[in-house]
Motif scaffolding. Structure first.
Motif, PDB file in Angstrom:
ATOM      1  N   GLN A   9      53.415  37.234  38.022  1.00 11.83           N
ATOM      2  CA  GLN A   9      52.076  37.614  38.484  1.00 11.83           C
ATOM      3  C   GLN A   9      51.287  36.428  39.039  1.00 11.83           C
ATOM      4  N   TRP A  10      51.874  35.223  38.953  1.00 12.96           N
ATOM      5  CA  TRP A  10      51.180  34.008  39.389  1.00 12.96           C
ATOM      6  C   TRP A  10      51.465  33.726  40.864  1.00 12.96           C
ATOM      7  N   VAL A  11      50.511  33.099  41.538  1.00 15.20           N
ATOM      8  CA  VAL A  11      50.696  32.766  42.957  1.00 15.20           C
ATOM      9  C   VAL A  11      50.296  31.316  43.207  1.00 15.20           C
ATOM     10  N   SER A  12      50.780  30.786  44.339  1.00 14.13           N
ATOM     11  CA  SER A  12      50.411  29.453  44.799  1.00 14.13           C
ATOM     12  C   SER A  12      50.228  29.536  46.310  1.00 14.13           C
TER      13      SER A  12
ATOM     14  N   GLU B 111      47.709  37.039  41.464  1.00 10.52           N
ATOM     15  CA  GLU B 111      47.726  37.652  42.787  1.00 10.52           C
ATOM     16  C   GLU B 111      46.389  38.324  43.107  1.00 10.52           C
ATOM     17  N   GLU B 112      45.775  38.959  42.096  1.00  7.22           N
ATOM     18  CA  GLU B 112      44.511  39.652  42.349  1.00  7.22           C
ATOM     19  C   GLU B 112      43.349  38.693  42.631  1.00  7.22           C
ATOM     20  N   ASP B 113      43.555  37.395  42.380  1.00  9.13           N
ATOM     21  CA  ASP B 113      42.516  36.401  42.659  1.00  9.13           C
ATOM     22  C   ASP B 113      42.566  35.893  44.103  1.00  9.13           C
ATOM     23  N   ILE B 114      43.615  36.256  44.838  1.00 12.38           N
ATOM     24  CA  ILE B 114      43.795  35.721  46.193  1.00 12.38           C
ATOM     25  C   ILE B 114      42.593  35.985  47.109  1.00 12.38           C
TER      26      ILE B 114
END
Length: 277
Positions: free
Chosen positions: A269-272, A244-247
């Motif tokens: 903690q993962w996002v797509s 999420e913090e990489d978004i």
């Protein structure tokens, strides 16, 4: 003759990205099989090929971005099929897609994918693959030319074909993933998937309606321009493999390249993220 193996049990933080890099580097050594575990990965090497400095130039072990520890176990006569059966459970995504190994019983799922992961990653168990499956289940990709970048086991390319996408290119830089993807495409009777070994340099001059890239933050940022250059107008870009913090960094790169944010999925903690051109 009994063959003695050494099993290196690695604990990797963060697990998914770190394990992928670790396996890629260990694959250059005499390690001959890898099994994903809850905390990382176990790598097996025949004792006769082992040396004290076998891990000396494994760069990720010295990387400040990852916390990796391991212990070694001596094992005789490893039964690889038995190991896979112990470590690979069938999963279901949104009641529509069932992912199983060849030794699991068949189901009546709308989309049933049979995967023999071997040394490759991408079984649907990890959050990032799970979310990418969810994206594809929601899309009508009939007749769309599709790219599965960093295909791993080719699970996403296989689902795309099951949903009507064609033709499909599946690309991975890792030789084992390349071979495993060919095997899994054949196992699922796919007729429209072409598998290639390499990186984003293979995209030059190509165009796609849908691009699936479940890799990691740094590779995505490095290759974003290449993805957008080969995405048709109104094409769809599905991204995962980051936190999420990489978004903000991912979104800034996509916006700079003329893409429009459409949807976010999150699992732990993962996002797509989904973007359109």
């Amino acid at each position: 003759m009994s063959i003695t193996y050494l099993g290196y049990h690695f604990t990797v933080v963060p697990k998914e990205i770190g394990s992928e890099i670790l396996v890629a580097e260990l694959g250059e050594k005499p390690f001959e099989s890898f099994i994903e575990t809850e905390s990382g990965v176990t790598a097996y090497i025949q004792k006769q090929f082992w040396t004290e400095n076998v891990l000396d130039d494994i760069q990720i072990l010295d990387s400040p971005e990852f916390l990796i520890s391991y212990h070694i176990e001596e094992i005789e006569q490893v039964n690889w099929n038995e190991e896979w059966e112990k470590n690979f459970e069938a999963i279901e995504v949104d009641g529509k897609c069932h992912v199983r190994a060849p030794f699991h019983p068949k189901t009546n799922a709308e989309y049933e994918i049979v995967i023999e992961p071997k040394m490759s990653f991408g079984t649907g168990h990890h959050e990032t693959t799970h979310m990418m499956i969810q994206h594809l289940l929601e899309l009508d990709v009939t007749g769309m030319k599709t790219l599965d970048m960093g295909c791993g086991t080719a699970i996403l390319a296989i689902l795309a074909e099951m949903k009507g996408a064609q033709p499909i290119d599946a690309i991975d830089i890792d030789n084992w993933c390349y071979l495993n993807s060919i095997e899994n495409a054949e196992r699922n009777n796919c007729k429209h998937i072409s598998v290639y070994e390499g990186d984003a340099a293979l995209l030059k001059g190509k165009k796609y309606d849908v691009i699936i890239a479940n890799i990691n933050r740094n590779i995505l940022l490095n290759d974003m321009q290449k993805y957008t250059d080969c995405l048709h107008k109104e094409g769809i870009l599905l991204l995962s493999g980051f936190y999420e913090e990489d978004i903000p960094a991912i979104d800034a790169s996509c916006t700079e390249n003329g893409l429009t944010f459409d949807k976010k999925l999150q699992k732990n903690q993962w996002v797509s993220l989904k973007y359109t051109n």
